[in-house]
Write a protein that holds these residues in place. Structure first.
Motif, PDB file in Angstrom:
ATOM      1  N   ALA A  59      27.544  14.854 -39.511  1.00  0.00           N
ATOM      2  CA  ALA A  59      26.187  15.371 -39.326  1.00  0.00           C
ATOM      3  C   ALA A  59      25.343  15.144 -40.580  1.00  0.00           C
ATOM      4  O   ALA A  59      24.148  14.793 -40.488  1.00  0.00           O
ATOM      5  CB  ALA A  59      26.233  16.857 -38.979  1.00  0.00           C
ATOM      6  N   GLU A  60      25.941  15.330 -41.753  1.00  0.00           N
ATOM      7  CA  GLU A  60      25.205  15.103 -42.998  1.00  0.00           C
ATOM      8  C   GLU A  60      24.867  13.634 -43.181  1.00  0.00           C
ATOM      9  O   GLU A  60      23.752  13.293 -43.607  1.00  0.00           O
ATOM     10  CB  GLU A  60      26.024  15.621 -44.181  1.00  0.00           C
ATOM     11  N   TRP A  61      25.812  12.759 -42.887  1.00  0.00           N
ATOM     12  CA  TRP A  61      25.530  11.334 -43.005  1.00  0.00           C
ATOM     13  C   TRP A  61      24.408  10.929 -42.051  1.00  0.00           C
ATOM     14  O   TRP A  61      23.533  10.129 -42.408  1.00  0.00           O
ATOM     15  CB  TRP A  61      26.785  10.507 -42.714  1.00  0.00           C
ATOM     16  N   ARG A  62      24.441  11.476 -40.860  1.00  0.00           N
ATOM     17  CA  ARG A  62      23.392  11.160 -39.885  1.00  0.00           C
ATOM     18  C   ARG A  62      22.032  11.628 -40.403  1.00  0.00           C
ATOM     19  O   ARG A  62      21.028  10.910 -40.283  1.00  0.00           O
ATOM     20  CB  ARG A  62      23.708  11.823 -38.541  1.00  0.00           C
ATOM     21  N   ALA A  63      21.999  12.828 -41.000  1.00  0.00           N
ATOM     22  CA  ALA A  63      20.744  13.353 -41.535  1.00  0.00           C
ATOM     23  C   ALA A  63      20.215  12.494 -42.680  1.00  0.00           C
ATOM     24  O   ALA A  63      18.996  12.438 -42.919  1.00  0.00           O
ATOM     25  CB  ALA A  63      20.952  14.792 -42.011  1.00  0.00           C
ATOM     26  N   LEU A  64      21.113  11.799 -43.384  1.00  0.00           N
ATOM     27  CA  LEU A  64      20.714  10.922 -44.483  1.00  0.00           C
ATOM     28  C   LEU A  64      20.302   9.536 -43.994  1.00  0.00           C
ATOM     29  O   LEU A  64      19.948   8.676 -44.810  1.00  0.00           O
ATOM     30  CB  LEU A  64      21.861  10.797 -45.492  1.00  0.00           C
ATOM     31  N   GLY A  65      20.365   9.319 -42.682  1.00  0.00           N
ATOM     32  CA  GLY A  65      19.904   8.056 -42.121  1.00  0.00           C
ATOM     33  C   GLY A  65      20.989   7.047 -41.804  1.00  0.00           C
ATOM     34  O   GLY A  65      20.683   5.901 -41.446  1.00  0.00           O
ATOM     35  N   VAL A  66      22.260   7.433 -41.930  1.00  0.00           N
ATOM     36  CA  VAL A  66      23.364   6.534 -41.598  1.00  0.00           C
ATOM     37  C   VAL A  66      23.532   6.491 -40.079  1.00  0.00           C
ATOM     38  O   VAL A  66      23.600   7.545 -39.433  1.00  0.00           O
ATOM     39  CB  VAL A  66      24.674   6.994 -42.273  1.00  0.00           C
TER      40      VAL A  66
END
Length: 389
Positions: A254-261
């Motif tokens: 979820a954090e990676w997704r929020a960073l645009g990954v």
């Protein structure tokens, strides 16, 4: 060269902690025989097992010539993964479908994972090595580079011999003592060998079912999480903080997704699953998210390049697209890499041996220096970094 738990062999011979090595070779063999008898093995069994043991210089040369692991990921993966190897992997998947279904039910390990190891270790059983296994193990136990690894394996092989599952004169395999289609050390066979075809023997050299089930059981023992992913290709945004990349740093999906990954194919895994961002040739090259099962690969082999290639090939065998190679900055040659490691050591970084191999500790040191110098901290060493140091 993988470094695996040796608990069983250590129990068989507690005095191995001393891990003596070196000296005259035949005197060393005599010491092994004495220890085996003291550990409770019958003298005639010990004498038969060690009869004709010789030092194998080919093994020592192979141990010191593992230059293939110095190649960068793109070159290494293209060298190991051919269309023919992919095609035959899919054929093997069909030919041994019942075994793979059993593995998936029992251990929750996808067939692509085992197929990739089978392909890379022995080309699907086609070449399993022609080194005498007993001689290879004794040679490496006598050599003082890693006696703590190989000395217990000698006694594990002796235990297999006593059980009737090892012929000291005829059993052959890899230079480092691994045996069979997926290349398992003697202690691995003792602990994790499976008679999957029901013939009463664990035959890793001739039975694909035994070899694949045994490999799956070992991966499960090493911590493989059933029915979980291991690696996924991703696309990263241009403004991502690259200092968060690397095997030692994890964020939730979820954090990676929020960073645009984003996933290059399909969707990212469970949002709560921890993952590391891997940039094997820097931020201009391929990018992957590595999930917890990826860590288990390092229990099989310690080379980052090998592990990443094996995990990626497993994806390809499961239908994933060819990775996007990008246009990574040119890396360093062997002499430059050694010079870089020396410079990093001089700045107080622990890079292990100055061997020209971009291992985990060298990557971590590179990343710290990149941060210090205000460069993209992607752990990929370039000529520019070397010049600045």
């Amino acid at each position: 060269m993988r470094l695996l738990p040796l608990a069983l062999a250590a129990c068989l011979l507690p005095s191995l902690a001393a891990a003596q090595c070196g000296g005259g070779f035949q005197q060393f063999v005599s010491q092994l025989k004495d220890e085996a008898v003291q550990a409770g093995y019958d003298t005639s069994t010990v004498n038969a097992f060690f009869a004709g043991t010789r030092q194998d210089e080919r093994v020592l040369r192979a141990d010191r010539a593992q230059g293939v692991f110095q190649k960068p990921f793109i070159e290494f993966s293209r060298r190991l993964i051919s269309q023919d190897r992919l095609r035959r992997g899919l054929q093997m998947s069909q030919a041994h479908d019942s075994t793979f279904q059993r593995i998936e039910r029992t251990y929750g390990i996808n067939r692509g994972v085992l197929l990739a190891f089978w392909a890379f270790e022995t080309d699907y059983g086609g070449y399993q090595g022609d080194f005498n296994t007993r001689d290879a193990l004794v040679t490496l136990a006598h050599d003082c580079r890693r006696p703590e690894l190989f000395r217990p394996q000698v006694f594990a092989a002796l235990e297999l011999y006593q059980k009737g599952d090892f012929d000291p004169k005829r059993t052959t395999g890899a230079w480092a003592g691994e045996i069979g289609m997926v290349q398992m050390l003697p202690s691995d066979i003792l602990e994790h060998g499976v008679d999957a075809d029901g013939d009463g023997k664990v035959s890793l050299k001739t039975s694909p079912a035994d070899a694949l089930m045994s490999g799956a059981r070992m991966l499960s023992h090493l911590g493989w999480q059933p029915n979980q992913p291991w690696l996924q290709e991703v696309t990263i945004p241009a403004d991502l903080d690259l200092s968060d990349s690397g095997t030692g740093r994890k964020r939730s999906v979820a954090e990676w997704r929020a960073l645009g990954v984003t996933a290059r194919q399909g969707a990212l895994a469970d949002p709560d699953l921890p993952a590391s961002l891997l940039l094997p040739q820097g931020h201009k090259g391929p990018a992957f998210l590595a999930y917890p099962n990826f860590d288990v690969y390092f229990e099989w082999n310690q080379s980052f390049t090998y592990v990443l290639t094996a995990a990626y090939f497993a994806n390809r065998l499961e239908g994933a697209a060819i990775y996007h190679a990008g246009q990574p900055d040119e890396g360093l040659n062997d002499a430059q890499m050694k010079q870089l490691q020396e410079k990093l050591q001089a700045r107080g970084h622990d890079v292990g041996a100055v061997d020209g191999i971009l291992g985990a500790r060298t990557r971590a040191a590179v990343q710290k220096e990149q941060q210090r110098l205000g460069l993209p901290a992607d752990a990929w060493p370039t000529a520019d970094l070397l010049q600045r140091l």
